[in-house]
Every structure is written in structure tokens, then in C-alpha cells.
Design an enzyme around this catalytic site. Structure first.
Site, PDB file in Angstrom:
ATOM      1  N   HIS A  18      96.706 156.063  85.355  1.00 22.54           N
ATOM      2  CA  HIS A  18      97.798 156.602  86.329  1.00 22.54           C
ATOM      3  C   HIS A  18      97.265 155.918  87.716  1.00 22.54           C
ATOM      4  O   HIS A  18      96.283 156.603  88.671  1.00 22.54           O
ATOM      5  CB  HIS A  18      97.929 157.902  86.548  1.00 22.54           C
ATOM      6  CG  HIS A  18      99.349 158.256  87.399  1.00 22.54           C
ATOM      7  ND1 HIS A  18     100.279 158.279  87.645  1.00 22.54           N
ATOM      8  CD2 HIS A  18      99.692 157.816  88.897  1.00 22.54           C
ATOM      9  CE1 HIS A  18     101.544 159.295  88.573  1.00 22.54           C
ATOM     10  NE2 HIS A  18     100.633 157.879  89.581  1.00 22.54           N
ATOM     11  N   HIS A  20      97.407 153.793  91.447  1.00 26.18           N
ATOM     12  CA  HIS A  20      98.031 153.036  92.925  1.00 26.18           C
ATOM     13  C   HIS A  20      97.883 151.914  93.599  1.00 26.18           C
ATOM     14  O   HIS A  20      96.032 153.033  93.876  1.00 26.18           O
ATOM     15  CB  HIS A  20      98.787 154.145  94.129  1.00 26.18           C
ATOM     16  CG  HIS A  20      99.722 154.398  93.197  1.00 26.18           C
ATOM     17  ND1 HIS A  20     101.198 154.821  94.104  1.00 26.18           N
ATOM     18  CD2 HIS A  20      99.568 156.155  92.420  1.00 26.18           C
ATOM     19  CE1 HIS A  20     101.602 155.684  92.896  1.00 26.18           C
ATOM     20  NE2 HIS A  20     100.899 156.942  92.553  1.00 26.18           N
ATOM     21  N   LYS A 104     108.276 153.547  84.860  1.00 28.98           N
ATOM     22  CA  LYS A 104     107.609 155.078  85.132  1.00 28.98           C
ATOM     23  C   LYS A 104     108.838 155.484  85.769  1.00 28.98           C
ATOM     24  O   LYS A 104     109.928 154.092  86.756  1.00 28.98           O
ATOM     25  CB  LYS A 104     107.021 154.249  86.774  1.00 28.98           C
ATOM     26  CG  LYS A 104     106.932 155.048  87.802  1.00 28.98           C
ATOM     27  CD  LYS A 104     105.573 156.052  87.142  1.00 28.98           C
ATOM     28  CE  LYS A 104     105.737 157.722  87.729  1.00 28.98           C
ATOM     29  NZ  LYS A 104     104.293 158.129  88.062  1.00 28.98           N
ATOM     30  N   HIS A 141     107.109 160.875  86.313  1.00 24.70           N
ATOM     31  CA  HIS A 141     106.829 161.638  87.573  1.00 24.70           C
ATOM     32  C   HIS A 141     107.929 163.052  87.310  1.00 24.70           C
ATOM     33  O   HIS A 141     109.163 162.977  88.391  1.00 24.70           O
ATOM     34  CB  HIS A 141     107.284 161.607  89.160  1.00 24.70           C
ATOM     35  CG  HIS A 141     107.190 161.708  90.335  1.00 24.70           C
ATOM     36  ND1 HIS A 141     106.184 161.737  91.762  1.00 24.70           N
ATOM     37  CD2 HIS A 141     107.662 163.005  90.263  1.00 24.70           C
ATOM     38  CE1 HIS A 141     105.973 162.370  91.579  1.00 24.70           C
ATOM     39  NE2 HIS A 141     107.193 163.591  91.918  1.00 24.70           N
ATOM     40  N   HIS A 179     100.664 163.702  86.157  1.00 28.78           N
ATOM     41  CA  HIS A 179      99.649 164.578  87.198  1.00 28.78           C
ATOM     42  C   HIS A 179     100.757 165.365  87.153  1.00 28.78           C
ATOM     43  O   HIS A 179     101.093 166.679  88.539  1.00 28.78           O
ATOM     44  CB  HIS A 179     100.057 163.810  88.440  1.00 28.78           C
ATOM     45  CG  HIS A 179     101.594 163.652  89.003  1.00 28.78           C
ATOM     46  ND1 HIS A 179     101.881 163.406  89.065  1.00 28.78           N
ATOM     47  CD2 HIS A 179     101.502 161.954  89.225  1.00 28.78           C
ATOM     48  CE1 HIS A 179     103.554 163.041  89.344  1.00 28.78           C
ATOM     49  NE2 HIS A 179     103.243 161.818  89.723  1.00 28.78           N
ATOM     50  N   ASP A 252      95.979 159.514  89.863  1.00 32.92           N
ATOM     51  CA  ASP A 252      96.655 158.925  91.139  1.00 32.92           C
ATOM     52  C   ASP A 252      96.235 158.875  92.250  1.00 32.92           C
ATOM     53  O   ASP A 252      97.079 158.859  93.510  1.00 32.92           O
ATOM     54  CB  ASP A 252      97.957 160.561  90.996  1.00 32.92           C
ATOM     55  CG  ASP A 252      99.239 160.649  91.616  1.00 32.92           C
ATOM     56  OD1 ASP A 252      99.280 159.183  91.780  1.00 32.92           O
ATOM     57  OD2 ASP A 252      99.108 161.088  91.625  1.00 32.92           O
TER      58      ASP A 252
HETATM   59  O1  DOR Z   1     101.125 162.034  96.516  1.00 31.90           O
HETATM   60  C1  DOR Z   1     101.264 161.286  95.718  1.00 31.90           C
HETATM   61  N1  DOR Z   1     101.494 159.864  96.121  1.00 31.90           N
HETATM   62  N2  DOR Z   1     102.125 161.059  94.793  1.00 31.90           N
HETATM   63  C2  DOR Z   1     102.657 160.538  94.023  1.00 31.90           C
HETATM   64  O2  DOR Z   1     103.927 160.612  93.417  1.00 31.90           O
HETATM   65  C3  DOR Z   1     103.061 158.930  95.293  1.00 31.90           C
HETATM   66  C4  DOR Z   1     101.477 158.748  95.414  1.00 31.90           C
HETATM   67  C5  DOR Z   1     101.650 157.258  96.888  1.00 31.90           C
HETATM   68  O3  DOR Z   1     102.560 156.763  95.976  1.00 31.90           O
HETATM   69  O4  DOR Z   1     101.243 157.630  97.656  1.00 31.90           O
HETATM   70 ZN    ZN Z   2     101.290 158.245  91.446  1.00 37.73          ZN
END
Ligand code: DOR
Ligand code: ZN
Length: 350
Positions: A18, A20, A104, A141, A179, A252
Site C-alpha cells: 500500500h 502513495h 481500491k 479503505h 491500514h 501507506d
Molecule cells: O493518511 C492518509 N493519507 N490516509 C489515506 O487514506 C490517504 C492518504 C493520502 O493519500 O494522503
Molecule cells: Zn493510503
């Protein structure tokens, strides 16, 4: 090297289930931090606009590959952002052609860039049934978004009100609760032996809600789902160190620039990619379970995703405190690196 207190550990190369990576300048800056140590990562699709179709996922994968440092052997595993208009045939095509590994699900409004998420779960039932047929995992999520539900209860309520009914309707759907932050979620996964797994982040193994709120507000510890009470953190650590195949790492790691985090309404997300493996080694060592680190970072995830574990290895060594940058610079602005609040002694040496 003493058996009891090892100072060197070689494990199969980890994957991040997971992650970003964002796009543009941010992608360019943060991708090397993950590609340095990880072989693969499940890439979150919450860009603006979101990555919804197979075509968009393929184009995003090309941008990630183009941003990779020379010689980096890293494979992005793409996901599609589920909307109420998602076409089941496009999802099936994305999966069978190898463009996307998973879909997702963001409940609408749950977190960063989730406005196009799902409000009415009946509308996505045909997509979910197609995914169940072809064995494509759904990454969830797991938080309700109702304003009348306390933010600390949103994960537990999601399990009861959304996930249980959904898994009853589509029992063959393979679900990853992403998460997880509560003992409720850990128990739910433990009690359900089929088609269910969970990722756990680095930061939720380390911080509880006091870290965010006690002694002054700490925006760099704010993420979603928000960290819970200490008892929940302890339950997450127990799950992670257990070796149970249904729990694996999804960092995450979610970069936002400092100006985006340090404002009246700051963004949710913690950037852990640069020091995640050092943090995890510290957590597992403190629990006396260093030998279970490999299962969590490198074996259980591939097992659930029906992919081979990585053949090559990384080696961690314990020594003097590790130095890592407090921030990394990006063309969009500085991004603060997660501060676990204690010294890190384990470094990836090979
Ligand atoms: O803390 C987070 N940031 N939780 C999420 O689900 C998305 C993520 C983000 O894209 O910044
Ligand atoms: Zn995330």
C-alpha cells in the site's frame, strides 16, 4: 553474532502492499525512497483526477517507470479507483492483461482525494462479482464517513455496517482491509479464514493517538485512519509479529508538502518510505520477534496476492544510530520524514 541478540539480518527483498507515489515532481522525488529497498508496491490510485480505467492505470504505470532511477529494479502493481460508474468489463480487462493487480475502494469522502468514491454499495455489486469470478483483490479503505460517527469509531463501524454485509453478498471476493488501526479489525481478520487479509502500516505500529494530541498538536502524525488508543497499537504489533499469513506490510507512505500539512486544515498522511525498514526492524526486535520480520515484509503479501516472493535479499545491520533526513526536498516543497520518536539502529546495508 549472538543468536539471542542478532546484529545482522538477511531477508527476502520486501514489497510494500500500500503506497502513495503521487505524480509529477512529487513522484520524481519520492519514488527512489521506495525503489531503494522494495521490489514491488501496490500503488494507490487517488490522484486528481483518480486512476479509474485500465487506460489511466497503464499511463500512470508508464509515468512511474519513467521516473525510476537508472538501474532500479522496481515493479509498480497498479490499482483502479472504484467509482459507481466503473465498468466491470474494463476491470476484467485491466486484470487479465496485467495492467492492474487490484481495485481500491474508498468510501466517498473518507480521505485524501476520495470524493469520487462509493456512496451506494449496491451500485458496485456487478464489479465486485466480476472481481470475485476472476480472483482480483479489493483493497478497502475501511472507514465509514457519516458525520455522526466518531472518527475513532469509523473503522469498527465500517466492519459491522459495510464489510460484513458486503462479504456476505459476495463471499468469493478477496478483500484486503488496508491500514488496519484497531483490535476490532485484527480480531475480524483472525476470525475469518477465507478471502480476507489486512495490511498494517509502519507508523500505526509505533504511534498512538497521544502522539498526535498530547503536549501540542503534531500534524506530521496525522493520517487516516487516525491512530487509536495504545491498546489498539499493541494489538497491531501482536498481529504483525505473529507470522500469521493474513497480516502484511502496507506502509501507506503518503507524502504531502509541509505547507499542505501545516495549515488550518492540514492533509492526512505520513511519509515513511525513507526509514520504514529501520523502524520495522526496531519494532520487531523490541518484541523479540526479529525472525518474523521477513514473513511480514516479504512473504505474507505475495502469498495473498498469489505472486512469487522475491528471490533476492536485503541485509540489515545493527549499529550506531541511523541518520536520515528530517525532510526530503521536492520541486513542490519539502516533505517531512516520519519521526518514530526513538533512535533507529538497524540500517539496510546490502
Ligand atoms: O493518511 C492518509 N493519507 N490516509 C489515506 O487514506 C490517504 C492518504 C493520502 O493519500 O494522503
Ligand atoms: Zn493510503
Amino acid at each position: 553474532m549472538s543468536e539471542k541478540h542478532p546484529t545482522r539480518l538477511t531477508i527476502r527483498r520486501p514489497d510494500d502492499w500500500h503506497l502513495h507515489l503521487r505524480d509529477g515532481a512529487m513522484l520524481q522525488a519520492v519514488l527512489p525512497e521506495t525503489a531503494r529497498h522494495f521490489a514491488r508496491a501496490i500503488i494507490m490510485p487517488n490522484l486528481v483526477p483518480p486512476v479509474v480505467t485500465a487506460k489511466q492505470a497503464s499511463a500512470y504505470r508508464d509515468r512511474i517507470m519513467a521516473a525510476l532511477p537508472d538501474g532500479a529494479g522496481f515493479t509498480p502493481l497498479m490499482t483502479l479507483y472504484l467509482t459507481e460508474d466503473t465498468n466491470p468489463a474494463d476491470v476484467a480487462h485491466a486484470h487479465t492483461s496485467g495492467i492492474a493487480t487490484a481495485v481500491k475502494l474508498y468510501p466517498a469522502g473518507a480521505t485524501t482525494n476520495s470524493a469520487s468514491g462509493v456512496k451506494n454499495f449496491d451500485k458496485v455489486r456487478p464489479v465486485l462479482e466480476t472481481m470475485a469470478d476472476i480472483g482480483m483483490p479489493l483493497c478497502v479503505h475501511g472507514e465509514v464517513t457519516n458525520s455522526d460517527i466518531d472518527i475513532f469509531d469509523r473503522e469498527a463501524v465500517f466492519i459491522d455496517k459495510v464489510l460484513k454485509p458486503l462479504r456476505k453478498k459476495v463471499p468469493d471476493l478477496r478483500v484486503v482491509m488496508e491500514h488496519v488501526t484497531t483490535e476490532d479489525a485484527v480480531d475480524y481478520v483472525r476470525d475469518n479464514h477465507k478471502n480476507l487479509a489486512a495490511t498494517i502500516t509502519t507508523h500505526h505500529l509505533i504511534i498512538n493517538r497521544n502522539h498526535i494530541l498530547a503536549g501540542g498538536i503534531k500534524p506530521h502524525y496525522y493520517c487516516l485512519p487516525v491512530a487509536k488508543r495504545e491498546a489498539h497499537r499493541v494489538a497491531l504489533v501482536q498481529a504483525a509479529i505473529s507470522g500469521d499469513k493474513r497480516f502484511f506490510l502496507g506502509t501507506d507512505s503518503a507524502p504531502h508538502t509541509d505547507p499542505a500539512k501545516l495549515q488550518t486544515c492540514g492533509c492526512a498522511g505520513i511519509f515513511t518510505a525513507p526509514n520504514t525498514l529501520s523502524c520495522l526492524a526496531e519494532v520487531f526486535e523490541a518484541a523479540g520477534k526479529l525472525k518474523k520480520l521477513e514473513a511480514f515484509t516479504s512473504l505474507n503479501g505475495p502469498d495473498f496476492y498469489r505472486l512469487p516472493a522475491n528471490e533476492d535479499t536485503i541485509t540489515l545491520e545493527k549499529g550506531d544510530p541511523v541518520t536520515y533526513p528530517a525532510q526530503i526536498e521536492t520541486a513542490d516543497g519539502p516533505v517531512t520524514v516520519f519521526d518514530p520518536g526513538f533512535d533507529l539502529h538497524w540500517r539496510v546495508v546490502d
